[in-house]
Scaffold this active site. Structure first.
Site, PDB file in Angstrom:
ATOM      1  N   TYR A 195      36.441 -30.857  25.493  1.00 17.02           N
ATOM      2  CA  TYR A 195      35.128 -31.087  25.974  1.00 17.02           C
ATOM      3  C   TYR A 195      35.033 -32.258  26.814  1.00 17.02           C
ATOM      4  O   TYR A 195      34.784 -32.471  27.827  1.00 17.02           O
ATOM      5  CB  TYR A 195      34.465 -31.369  24.671  1.00 17.02           C
ATOM      6  CG  TYR A 195      32.992 -31.760  24.754  1.00 17.02           C
ATOM      7  CD1 TYR A 195      31.866 -30.701  25.528  1.00 17.02           C
ATOM      8  CD2 TYR A 195      32.304 -32.642  24.218  1.00 17.02           C
ATOM      9  CE1 TYR A 195      30.624 -31.453  25.735  1.00 17.02           C
ATOM     10  CE2 TYR A 195      31.197 -33.280  24.112  1.00 17.02           C
ATOM     11  CZ  TYR A 195      30.353 -32.493  25.059  1.00 17.02           C
ATOM     12  OH  TYR A 195      29.014 -32.697  25.188  1.00 17.02           O
ATOM     13  N   LYS A 199      34.349 -33.145  30.745  1.00 21.81           N
ATOM     14  CA  LYS A 199      33.223 -34.203  31.105  1.00 21.81           C
ATOM     15  C   LYS A 199      33.896 -35.316  31.973  1.00 21.81           C
ATOM     16  O   LYS A 199      33.168 -35.602  33.038  1.00 21.81           O
ATOM     17  CB  LYS A 199      32.581 -34.753  29.777  1.00 21.81           C
ATOM     18  CG  LYS A 199      31.778 -33.573  28.962  1.00 21.81           C
ATOM     19  CD  LYS A 199      30.398 -33.109  29.789  1.00 21.81           C
ATOM     20  CE  LYS A 199      29.656 -32.226  28.944  1.00 21.81           C
ATOM     21  NZ  LYS A 199      28.546 -31.585  29.676  1.00 21.81           N
ATOM     22  N   ILE A 225      22.615 -36.565  20.282  1.00 25.65           N
ATOM     23  CA  ILE A 225      21.094 -36.491  20.307  1.00 25.65           C
ATOM     24  C   ILE A 225      20.488 -35.736  19.062  1.00 25.65           C
ATOM     25  O   ILE A 225      21.006 -34.750  18.525  1.00 25.65           O
ATOM     26  CB  ILE A 225      20.657 -35.532  21.719  1.00 25.65           C
ATOM     27  CG1 ILE A 225      21.364 -36.265  22.889  1.00 25.65           C
ATOM     28  CG2 ILE A 225      19.151 -35.380  21.779  1.00 25.65           C
ATOM     29  CD1 ILE A 225      21.189 -37.607  23.173  1.00 25.65           C
TER      30      ILE A 225
HETATM   31  N1  LIG Z   1      23.339 -32.379  22.335  1.00 29.28           N
HETATM   32  C1  LIG Z   1      24.049 -33.611  22.474  1.00 29.28           C
HETATM   33  O1  LIG Z   1      24.048 -34.355  21.286  1.00 29.28           O
HETATM   34  C2  LIG Z   1      24.608 -33.858  23.730  1.00 29.28           C
HETATM   35  C3  LIG Z   1      25.472 -35.159  23.793  1.00 29.28           C
HETATM   36  C4  LIG Z   1      25.913 -35.288  24.930  1.00 29.28           C
HETATM   37  C5  LIG Z   1      25.908 -34.640  26.033  1.00 29.28           C
HETATM   38  N2  LIG Z   1      25.171 -33.365  25.987  1.00 29.28           N
HETATM   39  C6  LIG Z   1      25.329 -32.449  26.700  1.00 29.28           C
HETATM   40  O2  LIG Z   1      24.204 -31.983  27.441  1.00 29.28           O
HETATM   41  C7  LIG Z   1      24.062 -30.608  27.748  1.00 29.28           C
HETATM   42  C8  LIG Z   1      23.280 -29.581  26.906  1.00 29.28           C
HETATM   43  O3  LIG Z   1      23.677 -29.780  25.677  1.00 29.28           O
HETATM   44  P1  LIG Z   1      23.124 -29.202  24.449  1.00 29.28           P
HETATM   45  O4  LIG Z   1      23.021 -29.693  22.785  1.00 29.28           O
HETATM   46  O5  LIG Z   1      21.574 -28.365  24.659  1.00 29.28           O
HETATM   47  O6  LIG Z   1      24.280 -27.793  24.293  1.00 29.28           O
HETATM   48  P2  LIG Z   1      24.139 -26.455  23.351  1.00 29.28           P
HETATM   49  O7  LIG Z   1      25.610 -26.172  22.900  1.00 29.28           O
HETATM   50  O8  LIG Z   1      23.062 -26.621  22.387  1.00 29.28           O
HETATM   51  O9  LIG Z   1      23.642 -25.571  24.432  1.00 29.28           O
HETATM   52  C9  LIG Z   1      24.433 -24.806  25.331  1.00 29.28           C
HETATM   53  C10 LIG Z   1      23.904 -23.669  26.142  1.00 29.28           C
HETATM   54  O10 LIG Z   1      24.805 -23.248  27.065  1.00 29.28           O
HETATM   55  C11 LIG Z   1      24.907 -21.994  27.134  1.00 29.28           C
HETATM   56  N3  LIG Z   1      26.167 -21.371  27.814  1.00 29.28           N
HETATM   57  C12 LIG Z   1      27.287 -21.163  27.261  1.00 29.28           C
HETATM   58  N4  LIG Z   1      28.019 -20.572  28.063  1.00 29.28           N
HETATM   59  C13 LIG Z   1      27.289 -20.205  29.290  1.00 29.28           C
HETATM   60  C14 LIG Z   1      27.483 -19.508  30.499  1.00 29.28           C
HETATM   61  N5  LIG Z   1      28.685 -18.880  30.844  1.00 29.28           N
HETATM   62  N6  LIG Z   1      26.342 -19.737  31.338  1.00 29.28           N
HETATM   63  C15 LIG Z   1      25.179 -20.224  31.095  1.00 29.28           C
HETATM   64  N7  LIG Z   1      25.038 -20.774  30.118  1.00 29.28           N
HETATM   65  C16 LIG Z   1      26.139 -20.839  29.088  1.00 29.28           C
HETATM   66  C17 LIG Z   1      24.576 -21.317  25.644  1.00 29.28           C
HETATM   67  O11 LIG Z   1      24.134 -20.096  25.389  1.00 29.28           O
HETATM   68  C18 LIG Z   1      23.784 -22.727  25.216  1.00 29.28           C
HETATM   69  O12 LIG Z   1      22.575 -22.114  24.993  1.00 29.28           O
HETATM   70  C19 LIG Z   1      25.670 -30.082  27.435  1.00 29.28           C
HETATM   71  O13 LIG Z   1      26.333 -30.393  28.865  1.00 29.28           O
HETATM   72  C20 LIG Z   1      26.131 -31.221  26.497  1.00 29.28           C
HETATM   73  O14 LIG Z   1      27.628 -31.583  27.026  1.00 29.28           O
HETATM   74  C21 LIG Z   1      24.739 -33.026  24.663  1.00 29.28           C
HETATM   75  C1  LIG Z   2      28.058 -36.420  21.422  1.00 29.74           C
HETATM   76  C2  LIG Z   2      27.873 -34.886  21.970  1.00 29.74           C
HETATM   77  O1  LIG Z   2      28.392 -34.672  23.234  1.00 29.74           O
HETATM   78  C3  LIG Z   2      27.733 -33.857  21.252  1.00 29.74           C
HETATM   79  N1  LIG Z   2      26.612 -33.787  20.456  1.00 29.74           N
HETATM   80  C4  LIG Z   2      29.020 -33.410  20.449  1.00 29.74           C
HETATM   81  O2  LIG Z   2      29.127 -33.886  19.270  1.00 29.74           O
HETATM   82  O3  LIG Z   2      30.122 -32.603  20.816  1.00 29.74           O
END
Ligand SMILES: NC(=O)c1ccc[n+]([C@@H]2O[C@H](COP(=O)([O-])OP(=O)(O)OC[C@H]3O[C@@H](n4cnc5c(N)ncnc54)[C@H](O)[C@@H]3O)[C@@H](O)[C@H]2O)c1
Ligand SMILES: C[C@@H](O)[C@H](N)C(=O)O
Length: 373
Positions: A195, A199, A225
């Site tokens: 991951y 990134k 988040i």
């Molecule tokens: N949630 C966090 O704490 C957090 C923190 C840092 C960064 N992020 C980033 O923010 C973004 C959104 O995070 P999130 O928490 O909503 O992630 P999540 O894992 O909840 O959702 C990711 C989505 O991507 C979809 N997906 C998977 N494979 C796919 C494909 N081939 N085509 C299209 N869609 C596909 C999944 O169905 C899922 O709904 C991500 O890039 C994540 O890295 C999230």
């Molecule tokens: C921090 C963030 O990228 C995500 N919530 C993880 O823990 O993987």
């Protein structure tokens, strides 16, 4: 010698200015379903013109995860319901399907993505699809494919169609050799998860496309988040969401990280507002293209103490998951987001006490409602 000097000067200019400014920059364009080729950037293909007074037409990939639905809601309020298209490979729940445009889009299918962008006259692309840290370690090949190959498709489409592209990065883009307390924007990045590696790759590729082809790439490194109405997708920071659900439902919580594991965190409303703010920030305020953002840092023990103030009966036990603990121990403990604060005015609104009150109010209100049916 003068020739060498001139060439060196030209090369330096090319590396420093977005889109090179040298009239010879080329945008990578692919034949649909064939191998990549390159075409001069002034050949005006399908490039969408849109002025600042128009509303953007936005596509959100991976929109059914923890963050996408909330972001669509915020953007729809600002730019109009039909200008924001959510997409994913999963079937949307009824309430999401009926709340605005939803479309199937697999980011590994370049042709499908391309058609969506063209047919819907997309101008901003928000790329949320990803496999997060813990699920990524459980399926490295899939994570590599979605997080890296998928990103390549997104970059090429965004560059070809002159889109503004937002890709979130993460605290997970740092590793054990990064300064952890606190972690600045620019420092060693040697993450130990697929991951994190994907990134860092996204940050570097986005910035490269910005400087090489003039792509309007914008990136925020999100902390963990925390949200009440959407579930996390398999990350290391998920415990900080789960504790609230378990506290309200059962009064017991089993934490998979050690009590003193400190990580940067943020309430979802701050995260989504930051995303809108960087998307709308005037270009000349952005001294960089990838920014740390932060709100608070806490340990499971500190979070539990704050929850105890509202629910003294909550029982917390620790049953450490070695994989998640290893990941958390390699991540920042505190995040330095001073560049975001100085450049485009980033300011968080939720600290730990407000986060806990907000989460418990939300979930408490929900469960009280549920128990009356
Ligand atoms: N949630 C966090 O704490 C957090 C923190 C840092 C960064 N992020 C980033 O923010 C973004 C959104 O995070 P999130 O928490 O909503 O992630 P999540 O894992 O909840 O959702 C990711 C989505 O991507 C979809 N997906 C998977 N494979 C796919 C494909 N081939 N085509 C299209 N869609 C596909 C999944 O169905 C899922 O709904 C991500 O890039 C994540 O890295 C999230
Ligand atoms: C921090 C963030 O990228 C995500 N919530 C993880 O823990 O993987």
């Amino acid at each position: 010698m003068p020739v060498i000097k001139t060439l060196a000067r030209a090369a330096k200019q090319m590396l420093q200015s977005p889109g090179c400014g040298c009239g010879t920059s080329i945008v990578p364009v692919r034949f649909i379903g064939a191998s990549p080729r390159q075409v001069a950037s002034d050949a005006s293909f399908h490039s969408v013109s849109f002025s600042d007074t128009d509303h953007p037409r936005v596509l959100i990939t991976g929109g059914l995860g923890q963050l996408g639905v909330g972001l669509a809601k915020l953007l729809r309020k600002r730019f109009g319901k039909n200008n924001i298209i959510l997409s994913d490979i999963r079937k949307p729940p009824d309430n999401v399907f009926h709340s605005g445009p939803f479309i199937y889009s697999d980011i590994l299918d370049y042709k499908n993505l391309h058609e969506i962008v063209v047919n819907n006259r997309i101008t901003w692309l928000i790329h949320y699809s990803a496999l997060l840290s813990a699920v990524g370690e459980a399926n490295v090949r899939l994570a590599r494919s979605v997080n890296i190959t998928g990103l390549h498709n997104i970059l090429d489409i965004a560059a070809e169609h002159g889109l503004r592209l937002f890709v979130p990065s993460t605290i997970g883009a740092f590793g054990p050799t990064s300064p952890r307390n606190s972690t600045p924007d620019l420092c060693i990045q040697r993450p130990r998860t697929i991951y994190g590696v994907s990134k860092v790759h996204a940050e570097l590729m986005g910035e490269y496309y910005h400087y090489r082809y003039g792509l309007d790439f914008r990136c925020l490194r999100y902390p963990g988040i925390i949200s009440a109405d959407s579930q996390p997708g398999g990350g290391t920071t998920d415990y900080a969401v789960q504790i609230f659900h378990d506290a309200v439902k059962t009064g017991k919580f089993e934490c998979n990280l050690k009590p003193d594991t400190r990580l940067p965190m943020m309430y979802i409303d701050d995260c989504l507002r930051a995303t809108l703010e960087i998307l709308e920030a005037p270009t000349d305020t952005l001294s960089m293209r990838t920014y740390n953002i932060n709100a608070m840092s806490f340990t499971p023990e500190e979070l539990a103490q704050e929850v105890h103030k509202h629910m003294p009966e909550l029982q917390v036990i620790y049953n450490v998951d070695a994989i998640r603990q290893g990941i958390a121990d390699s991540w920042p403990m505190n995040f330095d987001d001073s560049n975001a604060r100085n450049d485009w005015g980033w300011k968080h609104e939720y600290d730990l006490p407000e986060l806990v009150t907000t989460m418990l109010n939300f979930l408490g209100a929900d469960s009280r409602l549920a128990s009356t049916y």
